[in-house]
Design a protein around this motif. Structure first.
Motif, PDB file in Angstrom:
ATOM      1  N   PRO A 244       0.844  -1.202   0.000  1.00 52.87           N
ATOM      2  CA  PRO A 244       0.000   0.000   0.000  1.00 52.87           C
ATOM      3  C   PRO A 244       0.881   1.256   0.000  1.00 52.87           C
ATOM      4  CG  PRO A 244      -0.626  -1.515   1.775  1.00 52.87           C
ATOM      5  CD  PRO A 244       0.643  -2.038   1.176  1.00 52.87           C
ATOM      6  N   ASN A 245       0.373   2.344  -0.511  1.00 54.64           N
ATOM      7  CA  ASN A 245       1.160   3.579  -0.623  1.00 54.64           C
ATOM      8  C   ASN A 245       1.789   4.012   0.689  1.00 54.64           C
ATOM      9  OD1 ASN A 245       0.674   3.742  -3.331  1.00 54.64           O
ATOM     10  ND2 ASN A 245      -0.832   5.370  -3.194  1.00 54.64           N
ATOM     11  N   GLU A 246       1.142   3.736   1.822  1.00 52.59           N
ATOM     12  CA  GLU A 246       1.694   4.174   3.104  1.00 52.59           C
ATOM     13  C   GLU A 246       2.887   3.323   3.548  1.00 52.59           C
ATOM     14  OE1 GLU A 246      -1.838   1.504   4.002  1.00 52.59           O
ATOM     15  OE2 GLU A 246      -1.509   3.228   2.705  1.00 52.59           O
ATOM     16  N   LYS A 247       3.240   2.300   2.803  1.00 54.93           N
ATOM     17  CA  LYS A 247       4.369   1.422   3.161  1.00 54.93           C
ATOM     18  C   LYS A 247       5.315   1.222   1.974  1.00 54.93           C
ATOM     19  CE  LYS A 247       3.120   0.218   7.348  1.00 54.93           C
ATOM     20  NZ  LYS A 247       3.921   0.500   8.514  1.00 54.93           N
ATOM     21  N   ARG A 248       5.550   2.264   1.208  1.00 55.02           N
ATOM     22  CA  ARG A 248       6.300   2.084  -0.026  1.00 55.02           C
ATOM     23  C   ARG A 248       7.709   2.651  -0.069  1.00 55.02           C
ATOM     24  NH1 ARG A 248       2.880   2.560  -5.509  1.00 55.02           N
ATOM     25  NH2 ARG A 248       1.787   0.590  -5.292  1.00 55.02           N
ATOM     26  N   ARG A 249       8.158   3.354   0.958  1.00 55.88           N
ATOM     27  CA  ARG A 249       9.489   3.964   0.854  1.00 55.88           C
ATOM     28  C   ARG A 249      10.231   3.876   2.176  1.00 55.88           C
ATOM     29  NH1 ARG A 249      11.456   9.163   1.666  1.00 55.88           N
ATOM     30  NH2 ARG A 249       9.361   9.978   1.959  1.00 55.88           N
ATOM     31  N   LEU A 250      11.450   3.371   2.116  1.00 55.69           N
ATOM     32  CA  LEU A 250      12.320   3.338   3.287  1.00 55.69           C
ATOM     33  C   LEU A 250      13.141   4.619   3.284  1.00 55.69           C
ATOM     34  CD1 LEU A 250      13.714   2.010   5.711  1.00 55.69           C
ATOM     35  CD2 LEU A 250      15.214   0.829   4.085  1.00 55.69           C
ATOM     36  N   GLU A 251      13.006   5.395   4.331  1.00 56.83           N
ATOM     37  CA  GLU A 251      13.795   6.627   4.450  1.00 56.83           C
ATOM     38  C   GLU A 251      15.230   6.243   4.774  1.00 56.83           C
ATOM     39  OE1 GLU A 251      11.774   9.168   7.298  1.00 56.83           O
ATOM     40  OE2 GLU A 251      10.878  10.220   5.613  1.00 56.83           O
ATOM     41  N   GLN A 252      16.064   6.216   3.762  1.00 57.14           N
ATOM     42  CA  GLN A 252      17.425   5.723   3.917  1.00 57.14           C
ATOM     43  C   GLN A 252      18.265   6.581   4.849  1.00 57.14           C
ATOM     44  OE1 GLN A 252      18.660   5.221  -0.162  1.00 57.14           O
ATOM     45  NE2 GLN A 252      17.956   3.111  -0.137  1.00 57.14           N
ATOM     46  N   GLU A 253      17.928   7.841   5.002  1.00 56.76           N
ATOM     47  CA  GLU A 253      18.697   8.691   5.912  1.00 56.76           C
ATOM     48  C   GLU A 253      18.509   8.277   7.375  1.00 56.76           C
ATOM     49  OE1 GLU A 253      14.894  10.960   4.842  1.00 56.76           O
ATOM     50  OE2 GLU A 253      16.373   9.749   3.782  1.00 56.76           O
ATOM     51  N   ARG A 254      17.541   7.405   7.636  1.00 58.04           N
ATOM     52  CA  ARG A 254      17.302   6.933   9.005  1.00 58.04           C
ATOM     53  C   ARG A 254      17.977   5.595   9.294  1.00 58.04           C
ATOM     54  NH1 ARG A 254      11.230   8.031  10.536  1.00 58.04           N
ATOM     55  NH2 ARG A 254      12.154   8.121  12.607  1.00 58.04           N
ATOM     56  N   ILE A 255      18.660   5.037   8.301  1.00 56.14           N
ATOM     57  CA  ILE A 255      19.422   3.807   8.507  1.00 56.14           C
ATOM     58  C   ILE A 255      20.647   4.158   9.339  1.00 56.14           C
ATOM     59  CG2 ILE A 255      20.790   2.023   7.348  1.00 56.14           C
ATOM     60  CD1 ILE A 255      18.869   2.302   4.973  1.00 56.14           C
ATOM     61  N   SER A 256      20.951   3.333  10.330  1.00 56.41           N
ATOM     62  CA  SER A 256      22.058   3.637  11.238  1.00 56.41           C
ATOM     63  C   SER A 256      23.404   3.643  10.518  1.00 56.41           C
ATOM     64  CB  SER A 256      22.095   2.629  12.391  1.00 56.41           C
ATOM     65  OG  SER A 256      22.533   1.370  11.922  1.00 56.41           O
ATOM     66  N   GLN A 257      24.296   4.473  11.009  1.00 56.72           N
ATOM     67  CA  GLN A 257      25.640   4.552  10.437  1.00 56.72           C
ATOM     68  C   GLN A 257      26.372   3.220  10.572  1.00 56.72           C
ATOM     69  OE1 GLN A 257      26.797   7.405   8.774  1.00 56.72           O
ATOM     70  NE2 GLN A 257      28.287   5.908   8.054  1.00 56.72           N
ATOM     71  N   ASP A 258      26.154   2.512  11.665  1.00 60.64           N
ATOM     72  CA  ASP A 258      26.778   1.194  11.841  1.00 60.64           C
ATOM     73  C   ASP A 258      26.346   0.219  10.748  1.00 60.64           C
ATOM     74  OD1 ASP A 258      28.191   1.971  14.092  1.00 60.64           O
ATOM     75  OD2 ASP A 258      26.725   1.142  15.494  1.00 60.64           O
ATOM     76  N   HIS A 259      25.071   0.243  10.428  1.00 63.04           N
ATOM     77  CA  HIS A 259      24.561  -0.647   9.373  1.00 63.04           C
ATOM     78  C   HIS A 259      25.170  -0.265   8.027  1.00 63.04           C
ATOM     79  CE1 HIS A 259      21.713  -3.474   7.598  1.00 63.04           C
ATOM     80  NE2 HIS A 259      21.589  -2.592   6.620  1.00 63.04           N
ATOM     81  N   ILE A 260      25.259   1.013   7.757  1.00 58.91           N
ATOM     82  CA  ILE A 260      25.853   1.496   6.510  1.00 58.91           C
ATOM     83  C   ILE A 260      27.309   1.056   6.420  1.00 58.91           C
ATOM     84  CG2 ILE A 260      26.568   3.575   5.255  1.00 58.91           C
ATOM     85  CD1 ILE A 260      23.990   4.891   6.465  1.00 58.91           C
ATOM     86  N   ASN A 261      28.068   1.289   7.490  1.00 59.87           N
ATOM     87  CA  ASN A 261      29.483   0.911   7.492  1.00 59.87           C
ATOM     88  C   ASN A 261      29.663  -0.585   7.286  1.00 59.87           C
ATOM     89  OD1 ASN A 261      30.070   3.593   7.984  1.00 59.87           O
ATOM     90  ND2 ASN A 261      30.471   3.294  10.155  1.00 59.87           N
ATOM     91  N   SER A 262      28.846  -1.374   7.968  1.00 63.31           N
ATOM     92  CA  SER A 262      28.919  -2.820   7.841  1.00 63.31           C
ATOM     93  C   SER A 262      28.598  -3.269   6.414  1.00 63.31           C
ATOM     94  CB  SER A 262      27.955  -3.469   8.831  1.00 63.31           C
ATOM     95  OG  SER A 262      27.951  -4.853   8.679  1.00 63.31           O
ATOM     96  N   SER A 263      27.595  -2.663   5.815  1.00 62.99           N
ATOM     97  CA  SER A 263      27.205  -3.010   4.440  1.00 62.99           C
ATOM     98  C   SER A 263      28.306  -2.653   3.453  1.00 62.99           C
ATOM     99  CB  SER A 263      25.918  -2.291   4.056  1.00 62.99           C
ATOM    100  OG  SER A 263      24.854  -2.738   4.851  1.00 62.99           O
ATOM    101  N   ILE A 264      28.922  -1.510   3.640  1.00 67.15           N
ATOM    102  CA  ILE A 264      30.012  -1.097   2.748  1.00 67.15           C
ATOM    103  C   ILE A 264      31.199  -2.039   2.903  1.00 67.15           C
ATOM    104  CG2 ILE A 264      31.730   0.711   2.308  1.00 67.15           C
ATOM    105  CD1 ILE A 264      29.469   2.744   2.987  1.00 67.15           C
ATOM    106  N   GLN A 265      31.536  -2.375   4.133  1.00 69.07           N
ATOM    107  CA  GLN A 265      32.649  -3.296   4.363  1.00 69.07           C
ATOM    108  C   GLN A 265      32.370  -4.656   3.750  1.00 69.07           C
ATOM    109  OE1 GLN A 265      35.700  -2.398   5.813  1.00 69.07           O
ATOM    110  NE2 GLN A 265      36.183  -4.316   4.789  1.00 69.07           N
ATOM    111  N   GLN A 266      31.153  -5.135   3.879  1.00 71.85           N
ATOM    112  CA  GLN A 266      30.786  -6.424   3.280  1.00 71.85           C
ATOM    113  C   GLN A 266      30.919  -6.358   1.766  1.00 71.85           C
ATOM    114  OE1 GLN A 266      29.972  -9.350   4.952  1.00 71.85           O
ATOM    115  NE2 GLN A 266      30.298 -10.167   2.922  1.00 71.85           N
ATOM    116  N   TRP A 267      30.486  -5.275   1.162  1.00 69.31           N
ATOM    117  CA  TRP A 267      30.588  -5.111  -0.285  1.00 69.31           C
ATOM    118  C   TRP A 267      32.063  -5.115  -0.721  1.00 69.31           C
ATOM    119  CZ3 TRP A 267      32.752  -1.714  -3.755  1.00 69.31           C
ATOM    120  CH2 TRP A 267      32.343  -1.856  -5.072  1.00 69.31           C
ATOM    121  N   ILE A 268      32.902  -4.411   0.032  1.00 66.82           N
ATOM    122  CA  ILE A 268      34.347  -4.379  -0.280  1.00 66.82           C
ATOM    123  C   ILE A 268      34.926  -5.776  -0.193  1.00 66.82           C
ATOM    124  CG2 ILE A 268      36.595  -3.604   0.604  1.00 66.82           C
ATOM    125  CD1 ILE A 268      35.152  -0.957   1.408  1.00 66.82           C
TER     126      ILE A 268
END
Length: 70
Positions: free
Chosen positions: A43-67
Motif C-alpha cells: 500500500p502507498n503508506e508502506k512504499r518507501r524506506l527513508e534511507q537517511e534513518r538507517i544507522s551509520q553502523d549498518h551502513i558501514n557494515s554493508s560497505i565493508q561487506q561489499w568491499i
C-alpha cells in the motif's frame, strides 16, 4: 543496501510514498529488482524506506561487506 534484511531491520522507517516510481530502474541486481517489485505491491503508506534513518553502523557494515565481496 537495497535488500530485504535492511528493509526488515529498519521497517519502522518505512513511510508513505505519495507517488511511486513504477518504471523499473536499470542496473539493479536480481535481489534489488525483487525488492523493488515487492515494494510496488505494498500500500502507498508502506512504499518507501527513508534511507537517511538507517544507522551509520549498518551502513558501514554493508560497505565493508561489499568491499570484502569485491
Amino acid at each position: 543496501m537495497m535488500n530485504r534484511e535492511t528493509l526488515d531491520t529498519f521497517s519502522w522507517a518505512v513511510v508513505a510514498e505519495k507517488r511511486s516510481c513504477e518504471a523499473e530502474p536499470e542496473n539493479l541486481s536480481s535481489e534489488e529488482m525483487k525488492l523493488f517489485r515487492y515494494m510496488l505491491e505494498q500500500p502507498n503508506e508502506k512504499r518507501r524506506l527513508e534511507q537517511e534513518r538507517i544507522s551509520q553502523d549498518h551502513i558501514n557494515s554493508s560497505i565493508q561487506q561489499w568491499i570484502n565481496d569485491h
